[in-house]
Design an enzyme around this catalytic site. Sequence first.
Site, PDB file in Angstrom:
ATOM      1  CG  ASP A 212      51.682  47.714  45.569  1.00  0.00           C
ATOM      2  OD1 ASP A 212      51.140  46.776  44.962  1.00  0.00           O
ATOM      3  OD2 ASP A 212      51.199  48.867  45.620  1.00  0.00           O
ATOM      4  CB  ILE A 213      52.101  42.316  43.502  1.00  0.00           C
ATOM      5  CG1 ILE A 213      52.638  41.304  42.501  1.00  0.00           C
ATOM      6  CG2 ILE A 213      50.627  42.597  43.256  1.00  0.00           C
ATOM      7  CD1 ILE A 213      52.139  39.892  42.688  1.00  0.00           C
TER       8      ILE A 213
ATOM      9  CG  ASN B 264      36.423  37.448  42.149  1.00  0.00           C
ATOM     10  OD1 ASN B 264      36.095  37.341  40.975  1.00  0.00           O
ATOM     11  ND2 ASN B 264      36.536  38.621  42.745  1.00  0.00           N
TER      12      ASN B 264
ATOM     13  CB  VAL C 291      46.459  41.270  45.838  1.00  0.00           C
ATOM     14  CG1 VAL C 291      45.864  39.948  45.428  1.00  0.00           C
ATOM     15  CG2 VAL C 291      47.676  41.594  44.981  1.00  0.00           C
ATOM     16  CG  ASP C 292      40.818  40.746  42.049  1.00  0.00           C
ATOM     17  OD1 ASP C 292      41.297  41.141  40.968  1.00  0.00           O
ATOM     18  OD2 ASP C 292      39.773  40.075  42.124  1.00  0.00           O
TER      19      ASP C 292
ATOM     20  CB  SER D 112      44.109  31.220  49.218  1.00  0.00           C
ATOM     21  OG  SER D 112      43.375  30.835  48.079  1.00  0.00           O
ATOM     22  CB  THR D 113      47.399  34.148  52.745  1.00  0.00           C
ATOM     23  OG1 THR D 113      47.904  35.303  52.066  1.00  0.00           O
ATOM     24  CG2 THR D 113      48.103  32.903  52.258  1.00  0.00           C
ATOM     25  N   GLY D 114      44.498  36.087  52.238  1.00  0.00           N
ATOM     26  CA  GLY D 114      43.825  37.283  52.740  1.00  0.00           C
ATOM     27  C   GLY D 114      42.365  36.972  53.037  1.00  0.00           C
TER      28      GLY D 114
ATOM     29  CE1 TYR E 166      37.886  34.490  47.926  1.00  0.00           C
ATOM     30  CE2 TYR E 166      39.245  33.007  46.635  1.00  0.00           C
ATOM     31  CZ  TYR E 166      38.182  33.883  46.726  1.00  0.00           C
ATOM     32  OH  TYR E 166      37.424  34.148  45.607  1.00  0.00           O
TER      33      TYR E 166
HETATM   34  P1  ADP Z   1      42.566  36.070  48.606  1.00  0.00           P
HETATM   35  O1  ADP Z   1      41.119  36.403  48.364  1.00  0.00           O
HETATM   36  O2  ADP Z   1      43.125  35.092  47.591  1.00  0.00           O
HETATM   37  O3  ADP Z   1      42.818  35.670  50.007  1.00  0.00           O
HETATM   38  P2  ADP Z   1      43.630  38.756  49.106  1.00  0.00           P
HETATM   39  O4  ADP Z   1      43.866  39.834  48.108  1.00  0.00           O
HETATM   40  O5  ADP Z   1      42.579  39.017  50.132  1.00  0.00           O
HETATM   41  O6  ADP Z   1      43.343  37.422  48.260  1.00  0.00           O
HETATM   42  O7  ADP Z   1      44.987  38.418  49.833  1.00  0.00           O
HETATM   43  C1  ADP Z   1      46.035  37.677  49.283  1.00  0.00           C
HETATM   44  C2  ADP Z   1      47.350  38.224  49.773  1.00  0.00           C
HETATM   45  O8  ADP Z   1      47.716  39.366  49.010  1.00  0.00           O
HETATM   46  C3  ADP Z   1      47.341  38.671  51.235  1.00  0.00           C
HETATM   47  O9  ADP Z   1      48.531  38.177  51.865  1.00  0.00           O
HETATM   48  C4  ADP Z   1      47.377  40.197  51.133  1.00  0.00           C
HETATM   49  O10 ADP Z   1      48.041  40.786  52.244  1.00  0.00           O
HETATM   50  C5  ADP Z   1      48.204  40.364  49.876  1.00  0.00           C
HETATM   51  N1  ADP Z   1      48.107  41.677  49.197  1.00  0.00           N
HETATM   52  C6  ADP Z   1      47.132  42.603  49.268  1.00  0.00           C
HETATM   53  N2  ADP Z   1      47.445  43.659  48.484  1.00  0.00           N
HETATM   54  C7  ADP Z   1      48.654  43.387  47.905  1.00  0.00           C
HETATM   55  C8  ADP Z   1      49.532  44.070  47.018  1.00  0.00           C
HETATM   56  N3  ADP Z   1      49.225  45.275  46.541  1.00  0.00           N
HETATM   57  N4  ADP Z   1      50.702  43.467  46.650  1.00  0.00           N
HETATM   58  C9  ADP Z   1      51.020  42.242  47.118  1.00  0.00           C
HETATM   59  N5  ADP Z   1      50.242  41.540  47.957  1.00  0.00           N
HETATM   60  C10 ADP Z   1      49.077  42.104  48.355  1.00  0.00           C
END
Ligand code: ADP
Length: 182
Positions: free
Chosen positions: A16-17, A30, A39-40, A123-125, A127
Amino acid sequence: MQGKSGCGAIEVVYGDITKEHVDAIVNAANPELAGGGGVDGAIHKAAGPQLLEECKRLGGCLTGDAKTTGAYNLPCSWVIHAVGPVWRGGLANEDELLACAYRRALEEACRIGAESVAFPAISTGAYGFPAERAARIAVSTIRLFLEGRPEMRVRLVAFSKTSAHVLKQALEERQAEEGSWK
Ligand code: ADP
């Protein structure tokens, strides 16, 4: 994975970042810098409401660009908000915009003096950017940027085992292409 001499290091970690003890974490933000899901949402939740207050004062961020804020309750010192592209099938300049988001985030890191930086897979979630393609772009962009910056350490934080596998594979492929990279 260590960089060759004269190059910063890149490694893939699973987790988890928001728990990363680095100088700066990168948010997949965004363009409104308004917080959101994924993640945001996790970053805003862990940082506390002051992060959104600071974001609101920045006037948004273009796709492919990045802006820096404080980190408040997070264990890092800064949050670099990078805006990746929404995947539209691959013909809307998505590859270059994604590379640009990584590059701009790294430029911000240098500007603020951050030597250790953790990235999510931008962008891999929500987006929808294909994960393998995004991983190759992330690795090659970061790798180019780290040439001549041996003090920098980049952590690619994968939130799932699948994502960790994809990122490790991209890193290994790049290493194989370069031959001497150990
Ligand atoms: P985007 O809108 O840029 O696609 P997302 O947040 O939907 O952003 O996803 C981007 C990536 O971050 C995905 O691979 C998702 O699984 C990952 N992610 C979501 N939560 C966390 C976290 N707490 N720590 C690290 N990566 C995360």
